[in-house]
Structures are given as structure tokens and as C-alpha cells.
Design a protein around this motif. Sequence first.
Motif, PDB file in Angstrom:
ATOM      1  N   ARG A   1       0.840  -1.189   0.000  1.00  0.00           N
ATOM      2  CA  ARG A   1       0.000   0.000   0.000  1.00  0.00           C
ATOM      3  C   ARG A   1       0.879   1.245   0.000  1.00  0.00           C
ATOM      4  O   ARG A   1       2.083   1.173   0.251  1.00  0.00           O
ATOM      5  CB  ARG A   1      -0.890   0.011   1.239  1.00  0.00           C
ATOM      6  CG  ARG A   1      -1.799  -1.193   1.389  1.00  0.00           C
ATOM      7  CD  ARG A   1      -2.445  -1.199   2.758  1.00  0.00           C
ATOM      8  NE  ARG A   1      -1.427  -1.227   3.810  1.00  0.00           N
ATOM      9  CZ  ARG A   1      -1.705  -1.140   5.115  1.00  0.00           C
ATOM     10  NH1 ARG A   1      -2.960  -1.018   5.528  1.00  0.00           N
ATOM     11  NH2 ARG A   1      -0.732  -1.181   5.997  1.00  0.00           N
ATOM     12  N   SER A   2       0.280   2.396  -0.272  1.00  0.00           N
ATOM     13  CA  SER A   2       1.026   3.657  -0.232  1.00  0.00           C
ATOM     14  C   SER A   2       1.689   3.850   1.120  1.00  0.00           C
ATOM     15  O   SER A   2       2.848   4.279   1.214  1.00  0.00           O
ATOM     16  CB  SER A   2       0.093   4.841  -0.521  1.00  0.00           C
ATOM     17  OG  SER A   2      -0.450   4.763  -1.806  1.00  0.00           O
TER      18      SER A   2
ATOM     19  N   GLY B   1      -9.945   1.547  -6.089  1.00  0.00           N
ATOM     20  CA  GLY B   1      -9.202   2.729  -6.507  1.00  0.00           C
ATOM     21  C   GLY B   1      -7.926   2.987  -5.734  1.00  0.00           C
ATOM     22  O   GLY B   1      -7.238   3.983  -5.993  1.00  0.00           O
ATOM     23  N   TYR B   2      -7.572   2.092  -4.789  1.00  0.00           N
ATOM     24  CA  TYR B   2      -6.347   2.282  -4.017  1.00  0.00           C
ATOM     25  C   TYR B   2      -5.124   1.883  -4.840  1.00  0.00           C
ATOM     26  O   TYR B   2      -5.183   0.971  -5.669  1.00  0.00           O
ATOM     27  CB  TYR B   2      -6.393   1.464  -2.730  1.00  0.00           C
ATOM     28  CG  TYR B   2      -7.462   1.922  -1.768  1.00  0.00           C
ATOM     29  CD1 TYR B   2      -7.326   3.127  -1.074  1.00  0.00           C
ATOM     30  CD2 TYR B   2      -8.611   1.152  -1.557  1.00  0.00           C
ATOM     31  CE1 TYR B   2      -8.314   3.554  -0.196  1.00  0.00           C
ATOM     32  CE2 TYR B   2      -9.599   1.573  -0.679  1.00  0.00           C
ATOM     33  CZ  TYR B   2      -9.450   2.774   0.001  1.00  0.00           C
ATOM     34  OH  TYR B   2     -10.437   3.189   0.854  1.00  0.00           O
TER      35      TYR B   2
ATOM     36  N   ALA C   1       1.336   2.896 -10.657  1.00  0.00           N
ATOM     37  CA  ALA C   1       0.914   1.829  -9.760  1.00  0.00           C
ATOM     38  C   ALA C   1      -0.384   1.199 -10.265  1.00  0.00           C
ATOM     39  O   ALA C   1      -1.188   1.834 -10.951  1.00  0.00           O
ATOM     40  CB  ALA C   1       0.705   2.388  -8.356  1.00  0.00           C
ATOM     41  N   GLU C   2      -0.546  -0.077  -9.915  1.00  0.00           N
ATOM     42  CA  GLU C   2      -1.827  -0.729 -10.178  1.00  0.00           C
ATOM     43  C   GLU C   2      -2.876  -0.150  -9.231  1.00  0.00           C
ATOM     44  O   GLU C   2      -2.543   0.424  -8.194  1.00  0.00           O
ATOM     45  CB  GLU C   2      -1.705  -2.235  -9.950  1.00  0.00           C
ATOM     46  CG  GLU C   2      -0.748  -2.950 -10.889  1.00  0.00           C
ATOM     47  CD  GLU C   2      -0.703  -4.440 -10.608  1.00  0.00           C
ATOM     48  OE1 GLU C   2      -1.720  -4.974 -10.104  1.00  0.00           O
ATOM     49  OE2 GLU C   2       0.331  -5.060 -10.871  1.00  0.00           O
ATOM     50  N   ARG C   3      -4.112  -0.324  -9.597  1.00  0.00           N
ATOM     51  CA  ARG C   3      -5.209   0.155  -8.761  1.00  0.00           C
ATOM     52  C   ARG C   3      -6.091  -1.027  -8.355  1.00  0.00           C
ATOM     53  O   ARG C   3      -6.381  -1.912  -9.169  1.00  0.00           O
ATOM     54  CB  ARG C   3      -6.063   1.181  -9.509  1.00  0.00           C
ATOM     55  CG  ARG C   3      -5.315   2.436  -9.932  1.00  0.00           C
ATOM     56  CD  ARG C   3      -5.059   3.350  -8.765  1.00  0.00           C
ATOM     57  NE  ARG C   3      -4.375   4.571  -9.168  1.00  0.00           N
ATOM     58  CZ  ARG C   3      -4.581   5.761  -8.614  1.00  0.00           C
ATOM     59  NH1 ARG C   3      -5.469   5.884  -7.645  1.00  0.00           N
ATOM     60  NH2 ARG C   3      -3.892   6.800  -9.020  1.00  0.00           N
ATOM     61  N   SER C   4      -6.504  -0.990  -7.097  1.00  0.00           N
ATOM     62  CA  SER C   4      -7.440  -2.001  -6.623  1.00  0.00           C
ATOM     63  C   SER C   4      -8.828  -1.668  -7.149  1.00  0.00           C
ATOM     64  O   SER C   4      -9.067  -0.559  -7.650  1.00  0.00           O
ATOM     65  CB  SER C   4      -7.446  -2.023  -5.088  1.00  0.00           C
ATOM     66  OG  SER C   4      -8.087  -0.837  -4.593  1.00  0.00           O
TER      67      SER C   4
END
Length: 256
Positions: free
Chosen positions: A20-21, A53-54, A47-50
Amino acid sequence: MGPQPSSPEFRVGVVGGRLRSVDLARVAGVSTQQIRNYEDAGVLPRAERSPAGYRWFTERHRRALGTFYEVRKGFGAPVAQAIMRAVHDDDLPEALNLVSASHAALHEQRLNLKSVGEALELIARQDRAAPALPRTELRIGEVAAHLGVRPSALRVWESAGLLTPQRVPGSKYRTYRPADVRDARMISMLRQARYPLPHIRPILDGLRERGSSDALRAAVAERLAALTRRATAMLAGASHLHRYVTGQGAGPVTGD
């Protein structure tokens, strides 16, 4: 120094090799907003997104961040950022151009400092042989005769911003004080040694600021030492960059 990759703090929040960030920020010792800023600036690859949107980061992002910090030590933040952005845009030639340009600029600074050092030695010899002035204030013709140059040369040097003689109130006549004559003598000597006018300006400014050739000589030596340290840091940064672009990994991440 942020937590190391083997630490418990680094493992928190890792799912399937993703970070995570907040995890990446904790490793680097910066804020999560800074991590987002780095991604937006191209310091990090996208970055990939969940589904929610995370952002999800990977080991590649950790290596990119470590590489950026190492490159920044020698090249400075703006250039390091541009280099990493070019790499992540798959424009390796542009990244290498930025590296080469920085090395070329450093080399130019070294040459300029070498030129200043050589000029200082000429100035020291000139000062020892300089004849005494007949008065504390001289007219342009007297200065020209004292130095063995034409009055027109003094006017050219003044137009170039190298000399600033006083003006007699209510007239156009110039008066040269000892400091002006000293500067004119140095300009004359440097011109005889084929120094271009733009190269003379920093030498005069340095002497005026430092007060003596010895002080300026010490400043030049200090600056040369700083350039050597920077060159060493650039070499180390380029090594990290090479390992990153060839997939060989990067060292520990150290944040701001």
C-alpha cells in the motif's frame, strides 16, 4: 533511514507481493502524499489500482524509489526526477542524455575553475611587478599610458561591465581610483593571455568578494573539492541507475 525491507514494518499490508502507499511511505520515511507525488512526477512507475481505486505498489516501485534517492545525491532532485521519468516512459536514450549533460556541465565547471586558478597565478606575478601609481585618481589617458593600452580598450571593458570608474560631477570625464586601476591591470593581463571578456568577469567578481587572490584561491580549491564529491556521488548514482534499468535491483531506500 526508513525501515529495511526485512523489517516487520515493511511487511505490514503486503498482499501477494503488493504494498500500500502507507507501506512504501514507511520504508522511505516520507508521507503517503509524497509517494503519490512521486508517482505523478514519474519518479515511480504507474501503480496498479485495486477495484476500490487504491494504489498497489510492488518491489519494482521500492527499487525505483531507492534508485531515485541515490541518483538525486549527485545529480540533484530536478535532474534525478527527469531521469526517472524518462526511464519509466521507456525513453532510455533521453535518460542517458540527461546523465551525459550533467557530466558535461560538471566538466565545464572544472575547466572554468582551472582557468580561474591559472589566472590567479598570473595576477599574483603581475601584482608583484606592478609600478606605483603617481596619484590616487587618474584620468582615462593616464591609466591607459600606465598600463600600456589604448583608452578605447578601457571603454570596451567598461561597456562589458568589468570596470566602473567614477565620473567627475558635471562632466563626462572618468576618474580611476587605485582599485579601478588594479582591476584594469588584471583585465589587461588576462586579455594578453587570451582570456575572453565573459571569463574575466567571474574572476574579478571573486577577487572583489573575497578581498585577495589568496582568499579566492582557497575558495577555488574548496569548490574543486565539492565538485569532486559531486562527481563521486554522480558515479554512484549512475551505478544504481544501471542496476535498476537492467533489473539488478537497488540498495536500501533512504527517504528525505
